[in-house]
Design a protein around this motif. Sequence first.
Motif, PDB file in Angstrom:
ATOM      1  N   SER A  37      45.175  43.123  38.151  1.00  0.00           N
ATOM      2  CA  SER A  37      45.295  43.139  39.604  1.00  0.00           C
ATOM      3  C   SER A  37      46.667  42.669  40.055  1.00  0.00           C
ATOM      4  O   SER A  37      47.264  43.233  40.984  1.00  0.00           O
ATOM      5  CB  SER A  37      44.205  42.254  40.225  1.00  0.00           C
ATOM      6  N   LEU A  38      47.185  41.628  39.401  1.00  0.00           N
ATOM      7  CA  LEU A  38      48.506  41.099  39.764  1.00  0.00           C
ATOM      8  C   LEU A  38      49.583  42.155  39.581  1.00  0.00           C
ATOM      9  O   LEU A  38      50.462  42.319  40.444  1.00  0.00           O
ATOM     10  CB  LEU A  38      48.824  39.871  38.905  1.00  0.00           C
ATOM     11  N   ILE A  39      49.539  42.877  38.485  1.00  0.00           N
ATOM     12  CA  ILE A  39      50.569  43.881  38.216  1.00  0.00           C
ATOM     13  C   ILE A  39      50.462  45.043  39.201  1.00  0.00           C
ATOM     14  O   ILE A  39      51.463  45.665  39.561  1.00  0.00           O
ATOM     15  CB  ILE A  39      50.481  44.347  36.751  1.00  0.00           C
ATOM     16  N   GLU A  40      49.275  45.301  39.689  1.00  0.00           N
ATOM     17  CA  GLU A  40      49.092  46.341  40.711  1.00  0.00           C
ATOM     18  C   GLU A  40      49.558  45.881  42.089  1.00  0.00           C
ATOM     19  O   GLU A  40      50.189  46.631  42.822  1.00  0.00           O
ATOM     20  CB  GLU A  40      47.615  46.747  40.790  1.00  0.00           C
ATOM     21  N   SER A  41      49.235  44.628  42.448  1.00  0.00           N
ATOM     22  CA  SER A  41      49.501  44.152  43.814  1.00  0.00           C
ATOM     23  C   SER A  41      50.767  43.329  43.946  1.00  0.00           C
ATOM     24  O   SER A  41      51.295  43.175  45.042  1.00  0.00           O
ATOM     25  CB  SER A  41      48.323  43.288  44.289  1.00  0.00           C
ATOM     26  N   SER A  42      51.243  42.745  42.838  1.00  0.00           N
ATOM     27  CA  SER A  42      52.407  41.847  42.812  1.00  0.00           C
ATOM     28  C   SER A  42      52.161  40.530  43.540  1.00  0.00           C
ATOM     29  O   SER A  42      53.101  39.799  43.839  1.00  0.00           O
ATOM     30  CB  SER A  42      53.656  42.522  43.409  1.00  0.00           C
ATOM     31  N   ASN A  43      50.882  40.220  43.831  1.00  0.00           N
ATOM     32  CA  ASN A  43      50.590  38.973  44.542  1.00  0.00           C
ATOM     33  C   ASN A  43      49.456  38.237  43.836  1.00  0.00           C
ATOM     34  O   ASN A  43      48.338  38.745  43.727  1.00  0.00           O
ATOM     35  CB  ASN A  43      50.217  39.245  45.995  1.00  0.00           C
ATOM     36  N   LEU A  44      49.752  37.022  43.378  1.00  0.00           N
ATOM     37  CA  LEU A  44      48.787  36.258  42.590  1.00  0.00           C
ATOM     38  C   LEU A  44      47.602  35.791  43.431  1.00  0.00           C
ATOM     39  O   LEU A  44      46.465  35.786  42.950  1.00  0.00           O
ATOM     40  CB  LEU A  44      49.475  35.044  41.957  1.00  0.00           C
ATOM     41  N   VAL A  45      47.850  35.392  44.664  1.00  0.00           N
ATOM     42  CA  VAL A  45      46.757  34.904  45.510  1.00  0.00           C
ATOM     43  C   VAL A  45      45.769  36.028  45.796  1.00  0.00           C
ATOM     44  O   VAL A  45      44.547  35.849  45.702  1.00  0.00           O
ATOM     45  CB  VAL A  45      47.306  34.305  46.823  1.00  0.00           C
ATOM     46  N   LYS A  46      46.283  37.192  46.131  1.00  0.00           N
ATOM     47  CA  LYS A  46      45.414  38.350  46.371  1.00  0.00           C
ATOM     48  C   LYS A  46      44.614  38.673  45.113  1.00  0.00           C
ATOM     49  O   LYS A  46      43.399  38.940  45.184  1.00  0.00           O
ATOM     50  CB  LYS A  46      46.253  39.561  46.783  1.00  0.00           C
ATOM     51  N   SER A  47      45.251  38.625  43.967  1.00  0.00           N
ATOM     52  CA  SER A  47      44.576  38.936  42.707  1.00  0.00           C
ATOM     53  C   SER A  47      43.500  37.908  42.400  1.00  0.00           C
ATOM     54  O   SER A  47      42.415  38.244  41.909  1.00  0.00           O
ATOM     55  CB  SER A  47      45.590  38.993  41.565  1.00  0.00           C
ATOM     56  N   TYR A  48      43.798  36.642  42.692  1.00  0.00           N
ATOM     57  CA  TYR A  48      42.785  35.613  42.455  1.00  0.00           C
ATOM     58  C   TYR A  48      41.571  35.810  43.357  1.00  0.00           C
ATOM     59  O   TYR A  48      40.426  35.636  42.919  1.00  0.00           O
ATOM     60  CB  TYR A  48      43.348  34.203  42.676  1.00  0.00           C
ATOM     61  N   LEU A  49      41.792  36.164  44.612  1.00  0.00           N
ATOM     62  CA  LEU A  49      40.674  36.371  45.534  1.00  0.00           C
ATOM     63  C   LEU A  49      39.755  37.488  45.045  1.00  0.00           C
ATOM     64  O   LEU A  49      38.532  37.420  45.205  1.00  0.00           O
ATOM     65  CB  LEU A  49      41.196  36.675  46.941  1.00  0.00           C
ATOM     66  N   GLU A  50      40.333  38.500  44.417  1.00  0.00           N
ATOM     67  CA  GLU A  50      39.518  39.568  43.833  1.00  0.00           C
ATOM     68  C   GLU A  50      38.702  39.028  42.662  1.00  0.00           C
ATOM     69  O   GLU A  50      37.527  39.376  42.492  1.00  0.00           O
ATOM     70  CB  GLU A  50      40.415  40.726  43.376  1.00  0.00           C
ATOM     71  N   LEU A  51      39.319  38.168  41.855  1.00  0.00           N
ATOM     72  CA  LEU A  51      38.607  37.556  40.732  1.00  0.00           C
ATOM     73  C   LEU A  51      37.492  36.645  41.240  1.00  0.00           C
ATOM     74  O   LEU A  51      36.387  36.629  40.684  1.00  0.00           O
ATOM     75  CB  LEU A  51      39.589  36.752  39.874  1.00  0.00           C
ATOM     76  N   GLU A  52      37.773  35.912  42.294  1.00  0.00           N
ATOM     77  CA  GLU A  52      36.785  34.997  42.861  1.00  0.00           C
ATOM     78  C   GLU A  52      35.542  35.744  43.347  1.00  0.00           C
ATOM     79  O   GLU A  52      34.411  35.257  43.197  1.00  0.00           O
ATOM     80  CB  GLU A  52      37.410  34.213  44.020  1.00  0.00           C
ATOM     81  N   GLU A  53      35.749  36.910  43.929  1.00  0.00           N
ATOM     82  CA  GLU A  53      34.616  37.714  44.398  1.00  0.00           C
ATOM     83  C   GLU A  53      33.703  38.102  43.243  1.00  0.00           C
ATOM     84  O   GLU A  53      32.482  38.196  43.413  1.00  0.00           O
ATOM     85  CB  GLU A  53      35.123  38.975  45.105  1.00  0.00           C
ATOM     86  N   LYS A  54      34.269  38.328  42.091  1.00  0.00           N
ATOM     87  CA  LYS A  54      33.490  38.688  40.905  1.00  0.00           C
ATOM     88  C   LYS A  54      32.673  37.513  40.398  1.00  0.00           C
ATOM     89  O   LYS A  54      31.593  37.665  39.835  1.00  0.00           O
ATOM     90  CB  LYS A  54      34.436  39.177  39.801  1.00  0.00           C
ATOM     91  N   GLY A  55      33.194  36.302  40.645  1.00  0.00           N
ATOM     92  CA  GLY A  55      32.566  35.094  40.123  1.00  0.00           C
ATOM     93  C   GLY A  55      33.309  34.630  38.891  1.00  0.00           C
ATOM     94  O   GLY A  55      33.436  35.382  37.920  1.00  0.00           O
TER      95      GLY A  55
END
Length: 262
Positions: free
Chosen positions: A167-185
């Motif tokens: 996700s980070l490599i796609e979006s270039s933003n770590l916070v956004k990528s983490y929020l996606e991971l958080e949604e997964k659990g």
Amino acid sequence: MVGDIKHIVVIQSLFDEDKKTGAELYNDTIRMQIEYMQAQNIKMTHSFHNVEDKEALIEILKYYGANSPYIQGGIVIHLEIHGLENLEGLILKNRSIINWEEVSDLFREININTCNKLYVTMATCYGRYLYKGVDPKKKSPYSGYISASQEVTTGEVMEDFTLLFQSLIESSNLVKSYLELEEKGSNFYYKDSERIFEENFQSVRAKLLIDKNLKNEILKEAIEESKRAGKPIPDEEMGNYIFEKALLDIYNLHSNAFKFDC
């Protein structure tokens, strides 16, 4: 923006019997996706280091510290290193130990020189205790970090950090990528250094408010100062005000850790 990333560094120091999750994550996800899927105009830099001991880890982090004035944009340093069960730091491949204060001091130079753009991710048991290395009188050693507060399995490491870095490599933003991971659990979570400071300060403040000895010491000092200046001696109400003012002064002094002139 907060969390924007241009550089990824993976540092691995695992025991001989361990699955080499850092190398696998780097080779199969980070390097491949950046080299073959990222557009040239947004392509991140990336590097991998396999270190044997504390001295090698220090050398690598000092290298990035020395070069950090020339790093443009945010940087992620990802650690694949075991955390100590006593919550005091990291244990490296040869069983040498580095405590959180030492790690934080090495991160600090990088964070200062990149203007608070260092982010740390840790595939590490008890990695959340990195906060124990923070010195409130010094600049923050990182903008934020992703870690776990408990033991984590190899499967969790591979699944969660593969998703995070994809996700980070796609979006270039770590916070956004983490929020996606958080949604997964996930058992890994993100904290920024300023929020850690706020939470810790409020906890300390609560303890100080019920510490009568400390409160009396502050009031005693204010009384002595008033006597020297020929001013009225503070009563209880004024004493409470003086104590709150002392706490505010401490807060303002320590909050300078998060102010970066750049």
